[in-house]
Design an enzyme around this catalytic site. Structure first.
Site, PDB file in Angstrom:
ATOM      1  N   ASP A 108     -20.380 -43.537 -24.735  1.00  0.00           N
ATOM      2  CA  ASP A 108     -20.991 -42.205 -24.195  1.00  0.00           C
ATOM      3  C   ASP A 108     -21.791 -41.634 -25.258  1.00  0.00           C
ATOM      4  O   ASP A 108     -21.269 -41.741 -26.624  1.00  0.00           O
ATOM      5  CB  ASP A 108     -20.066 -41.343 -23.541  1.00  0.00           C
ATOM      6  CG  ASP A 108     -19.082 -41.752 -22.433  1.00  0.00           C
ATOM      7  OD1 ASP A 108     -19.583 -42.905 -21.733  1.00  0.00           O
ATOM      8  OD2 ASP A 108     -18.219 -41.577 -22.122  1.00  0.00           O
TER       9      ASP A 108
HETATM   10  N1  URA Z   1     -14.420 -44.366 -22.271  1.00  0.00           N
HETATM   11  C1  URA Z   1     -14.986 -43.163 -22.320  1.00  0.00           C
HETATM   12  O1  URA Z   1     -14.781 -42.210 -21.370  1.00  0.00           O
HETATM   13  N2  URA Z   1     -16.146 -42.950 -23.080  1.00  0.00           N
HETATM   14  C2  URA Z   1     -16.622 -43.671 -23.881  1.00  0.00           C
HETATM   15  O2  URA Z   1     -17.345 -43.784 -24.542  1.00  0.00           O
HETATM   16  C3  URA Z   1     -15.758 -45.028 -23.999  1.00  0.00           C
HETATM   17  C4  URA Z   1     -14.478 -45.087 -23.199  1.00  0.00           C
END
Ligand code: URA
Length: 239
Positions: A108
């Site tokens: 993310d």
């Molecule tokens: N899980 C998430 O919620 N975000 C990420 O960036 C990676 C795994």
């Protein structure tokens, strides 16, 4: 490794990070030699791992694919390009840049830590494939404390709000509203959604390892480096 014959302009473009049309121009202008002879035919077929190819005064050390480890900073997208926003590929330094780079899976925008970037689609597919069960370990900063019941629920495999069943995961309480979590798959926003099932919000997320490959302590946020063969293989080992 036996590499098949490729067009000279394709080799020059991918290995020196030039567009195909610039690669053709430099070849036509006599800036490229193969085995000591200037070649002006951009379409000449050669085996790049068996020839000495020189562009300007730089001899090519041919690498079919490149594998880059990045310590992803907050605020950049795990995408190859975006009109307005900065992407992880924008952060790759010139000496490692090539056409066709992309991130292996996604983190993310607000997640930090270990991200691989490559131009090898098969490798990326293998890392992401649920069949390979490559484990990913994160440190999560939460808005509450993890308890024993949550660890047991994660070990059994939680069911997300939309009914998706997750594989068993390993959750460890680190105290101070922090936890370490290892998962064996990569669903969209998986960790945030998993903690959501036990009523915890995620304030920060950092990936520290992928398979047996750890984020090096001396790789600062936003920095990248090329992986060697042993590091590459370690991705497919248990941590
Ligand atoms: N899980 C998430 O919620 N975000 C990420 O960036 C990676 C795994």
């Amino acid at each position: 490794m036996n590499i098949l014959k490729q067009r000279l302009d394709k080799i020059i473009s991918s290995q020196f990070n030039l567009t195909r049309s610039i690669a053709r121009t430099v070849i036509r202008r006599g800036k490229v030699s193969v085995n000591g002879e200037i070649i002006r035919d951009a379409g000449m077929l050669i085996e790049p791992d068996k020839c000495s190819i020189v562009y300007g005064d730089e001899e090519l050390e041919y690498k079919k694919y490149i594998y880059i480890i990045m310590n992803k900073p907050k605020g950049v997208l795990s995408a190859s390009e975006d009109k307005n926003r900065k992407t992880v590929v924008d952060l790759v330094p010139e000496n490692l840049k090539r056409n066709g780079l992309f991130s292996v899976g996604r983190l993310d925008k607000d997640t930090t830590g270990l991200l691989l970037i490559t131009d090898d689609g098969e490798f990326a597919h293998n890392v992401i494939s649920p069949k390979k069960m490559v484990n990913k370990t994160y440190i999560a900063e939460l808005d509450g404390e993890v308890n024993e019941e949550m660890c047991l629920a994660f070990a059994k495999g939680v069911i997300l709000a939309d009914g998706t069943q997750c594989r068993p995961a390993v959750l460890k309480n680190l105290g101070d509203c922090k936890a370490e979590i290892t998962i064996y798959e990569g669903k969209y926003h998986q960790i945030k959604r998993m903690f959501g099932t036990v009523g915890l919000g995620v304030n920060g997320l950092h990936r520290k390892s992928l398979g047996g490959l750890n984020l090096p302590d001396d790789l600062a946020e936003g920095e990248c480096r090329a992986l060697n063969n042993d590091q590459l293989k370690s991705v497919f080992l248990e941590k």
